[in-house]
Design a protein around this motif. Structure first.
Motif, PDB file in Angstrom:
ATOM      1  N   MET A   1       0.813  -1.184   0.000  1.00 18.83           N
ATOM      2  CA  MET A   1       0.000   0.000   0.000  1.00 18.83           C
ATOM      3  C   MET A   1       0.865   1.259   0.000  1.00 18.83           C
ATOM      4  N   LEU A   2       1.899   1.220   0.798  1.00 21.98           N
ATOM      5  CA  LEU A   2       2.797   2.372   0.865  1.00 21.98           C
ATOM      6  C   LEU A   2       3.521   2.562  -0.458  1.00 21.98           C
ATOM      7  N   ARG A   3       3.947   1.485  -1.057  1.00 27.21           N
ATOM      8  CA  ARG A   3       4.627   1.569  -2.360  1.00 27.21           C
ATOM      9  C   ARG A   3       3.700   2.196  -3.402  1.00 27.21           C
ATOM     10  N   ALA A   4       2.429   1.812  -3.390  1.00 25.29           N
ATOM     11  CA  ALA A   4       1.472   2.372  -4.351  1.00 25.29           C
ATOM     12  C   ALA A   4       1.319   3.874  -4.142  1.00 25.29           C
ATOM     13  N   LEU A   5       1.276   4.294  -2.905  1.00 25.72           N
ATOM     14  CA  LEU A   5       1.180   5.715  -2.589  1.00 25.72           C
ATOM     15  C   LEU A   5       2.436   6.455  -3.051  1.00 25.72           C
ATOM     16  N   LEU A   6       3.579   5.860  -2.822  1.00 23.34           N
ATOM     17  CA  LEU A   6       4.841   6.496  -3.200  1.00 23.34           C
ATOM     18  C   LEU A   6       5.007   6.572  -4.716  1.00 23.34           C
ATOM     19  N   GLU A   7       4.438   5.626  -5.443  1.00 26.25           N
ATOM     20  CA  GLU A   7       4.518   5.656  -6.900  1.00 26.25           C
ATOM     21  C   GLU A   7       3.889   6.929  -7.454  1.00 26.25           C
TER      22      GLU A   7
ATOM     23  N   LEU B   1      -5.729   1.218   4.076  1.00 28.66           N
ATOM     24  CA  LEU B   1      -5.774   0.244   5.175  1.00 28.66           C
ATOM     25  C   LEU B   1      -7.209  -0.172   5.465  1.00 28.66           C
ATOM     26  N   ARG B   2      -8.101   0.795   5.473  1.00 25.35           N
ATOM     27  CA  ARG B   2      -9.518   0.497   5.743  1.00 25.35           C
ATOM     28  C   ARG B   2     -10.112  -0.378   4.634  1.00 25.35           C
ATOM     29  N   GLU B   3      -9.742  -0.068   3.395  1.00 26.51           N
ATOM     30  CA  GLU B   3     -10.237  -0.850   2.261  1.00 26.51           C
ATOM     31  C   GLU B   3      -9.771  -2.300   2.360  1.00 26.51           C
ATOM     32  N   ARG B   4      -8.531  -2.485   2.770  1.00 33.28           N
ATOM     33  CA  ARG B   4      -7.971  -3.840   2.840  1.00 33.28           C
ATOM     34  C   ARG B   4      -8.419  -4.611   4.083  1.00 33.28           C
ATOM     35  N   TYR B   5      -8.418  -3.930   5.238  1.00 26.95           N
ATOM     36  CA  TYR B   5      -8.664  -4.623   6.505  1.00 26.95           C
ATOM     37  C   TYR B   5     -10.005  -4.294   7.162  1.00 26.95           C
ATOM     38  N   GLY B   6     -10.736  -3.349   6.622  1.00 33.73           N
ATOM     39  CA  GLY B   6     -12.016  -2.960   7.211  1.00 33.73           C
ATOM     40  C   GLY B   6     -11.832  -2.355   8.592  1.00 33.73           C
ATOM     41  N   ASP B   7     -12.751  -2.651   9.480  1.00 37.48           N
ATOM     42  CA  ASP B   7     -12.729  -2.090  10.831  1.00 37.48           C
ATOM     43  C   ASP B   7     -11.659  -2.712  11.717  1.00 37.48           C
ATOM     44  N   ARG B   8     -11.008  -3.753  11.234  1.00 34.29           N
ATOM     45  CA  ARG B   8      -9.995  -4.424  12.064  1.00 34.29           C
ATOM     46  C   ARG B   8      -8.774  -3.548  12.305  1.00 34.29           C
ATOM     47  N   VAL B   9      -8.494  -2.619  11.398  1.00 35.07           N
ATOM     48  CA  VAL B   9      -7.347  -1.718  11.538  1.00 35.07           C
ATOM     49  C   VAL B   9      -7.877  -0.286  11.423  1.00 35.07           C
ATOM     50  N   ASN B  10      -7.988   0.392  12.567  1.00 34.97           N
ATOM     51  CA  ASN B  10      -8.526   1.748  12.593  1.00 34.97           C
ATOM     52  C   ASN B  10      -7.375   2.745  12.745  1.00 34.97           C
ATOM     53  N   PHE B  11      -6.800   3.124  11.624  1.00 33.43           N
ATOM     54  CA  PHE B  11      -5.664   4.033  11.616  1.00 33.43           C
ATOM     55  C   PHE B  11      -6.050   5.398  12.172  1.00 33.43           C
ATOM     56  N   ALA B  12      -7.264   5.853  11.879  1.00 31.31           N
ATOM     57  CA  ALA B  12      -7.701   7.159  12.378  1.00 31.31           C
ATOM     58  C   ALA B  12      -7.701   7.188  13.901  1.00 31.31           C
ATOM     59  N   ALA B  13      -8.168   6.128  14.537  1.00 35.35           N
ATOM     60  CA  ALA B  13      -8.162   6.060  16.001  1.00 35.35           C
ATOM     61  C   ALA B  13      -6.732   6.023  16.526  1.00 35.35           C
ATOM     62  N   PHE B  14      -5.857   5.316  15.836  1.00 35.29           N
ATOM     63  CA  PHE B  14      -4.451   5.237  16.228  1.00 35.29           C
ATOM     64  C   PHE B  14      -3.815   6.621  16.207  1.00 35.29           C
TER      65      PHE B  14
ATOM     66  N   VAL C   1      -0.243  -5.029  12.807  1.00 29.01           N
ATOM     67  CA  VAL C   1      -0.100  -6.401  13.326  1.00 29.01           C
ATOM     68  C   VAL C   1      -0.870  -6.560  14.629  1.00 29.01           C
ATOM     69  N   ALA C   2      -0.710  -5.612  15.556  1.00 26.95           N
ATOM     70  CA  ALA C   2      -1.409  -5.678  16.845  1.00 26.95           C
ATOM     71  C   ALA C   2      -2.921  -5.634  16.660  1.00 26.95           C
ATOM     72  N   SER C   3      -3.379  -4.803  15.753  1.00 26.93           N
ATOM     73  CA  SER C   3      -4.822  -4.705  15.493  1.00 26.93           C
ATOM     74  C   SER C   3      -5.380  -6.006  14.940  1.00 26.93           C
ATOM     75  N   LEU C   4      -4.670  -6.592  13.986  1.00 22.31           N
ATOM     76  CA  LEU C   4      -5.126  -7.845  13.402  1.00 22.31           C
ATOM     77  C   LEU C   4      -5.103  -8.974  14.421  1.00 22.31           C
ATOM     78  N   ARG C   5      -4.082  -9.028  15.251  1.00 17.31           N
ATOM     79  CA  ARG C   5      -4.027 -10.058  16.293  1.00 17.31           C
ATOM     80  C   ARG C   5      -5.169  -9.891  17.286  1.00 17.31           C
ATOM     81  N   ALA C   6      -5.468  -8.655  17.649  1.00 14.72           N
ATOM     82  CA  ALA C   6      -6.537  -8.390  18.616  1.00 14.72           C
ATOM     83  C   ALA C   6      -7.890  -8.846  18.069  1.00 14.72           C
ATOM     84  N   THR C   7      -8.115  -8.656  16.776  1.00 11.74           N
ATOM     85  CA  THR C   7      -9.399  -9.064  16.211  1.00 11.74           C
ATOM     86  C   THR C   7      -9.478 -10.580  16.043  1.00 11.74           C
ATOM     87  N   GLU C   8      -8.330 -11.220  15.852  1.00  7.39           N
ATOM     88  CA  GLU C   8      -8.308 -12.688  15.733  1.00  7.39           C
ATOM     89  C   GLU C   8      -8.597 -13.343  17.079  1.00  7.39           C
TER      90      GLU C   8
END
Length: 84
Positions: free
Chosen positions: A1-7, A40-53, A75-82
């Motif tokens: 995702m970051l690479r796409a943004l940097l492109e 991040l939201r598109e890929r992970y949905g509510d599991r990774v809330n970057f805005a809250a972070f 990683v921590a967000s995904l583990r927490a939801t799992e």
């Protein structure tokens, strides 16, 4: 995702490591972080809330945000939801 943004900025060959900062090293602006948050939201949905972070950070912490800190958060967000 970051690479796409940097492109979009012609920085697709930039060296990126855990200590790379979004502001000083990659020269990304806040709008770019919003775009990254959308990806991040598109890929992970509510599991990774970057805005809250980011909302929990002080301005100087946002400016100093590193790729490693973001990766650790994802990683921590995904583990927490799992674990439920």
């Amino acid at each position: 995702m970051l690479r796409a943004l940097l492109e979009d900025y012609g920085l697709d060959d930039a060296e990126i490591g855990r200590e790379t900062t979004f502001h000083d090293d990659l020269e990304l602006e806040s709008i770019d972080l919003v775009a990254l948050a959308g990806s991040l939201r598109e890929r992970y949905g509510d599991r990774v809330n970057f805005a809250a972070f980011v909302a929990d950070l002080e301005l100087d912490e946002i400016i100093a945000l590193t790729v490693g800190q973001l990766a650790d958060f994802v990683v921590a967000s995904l583990r927490a939801t799992e674990q439920g």
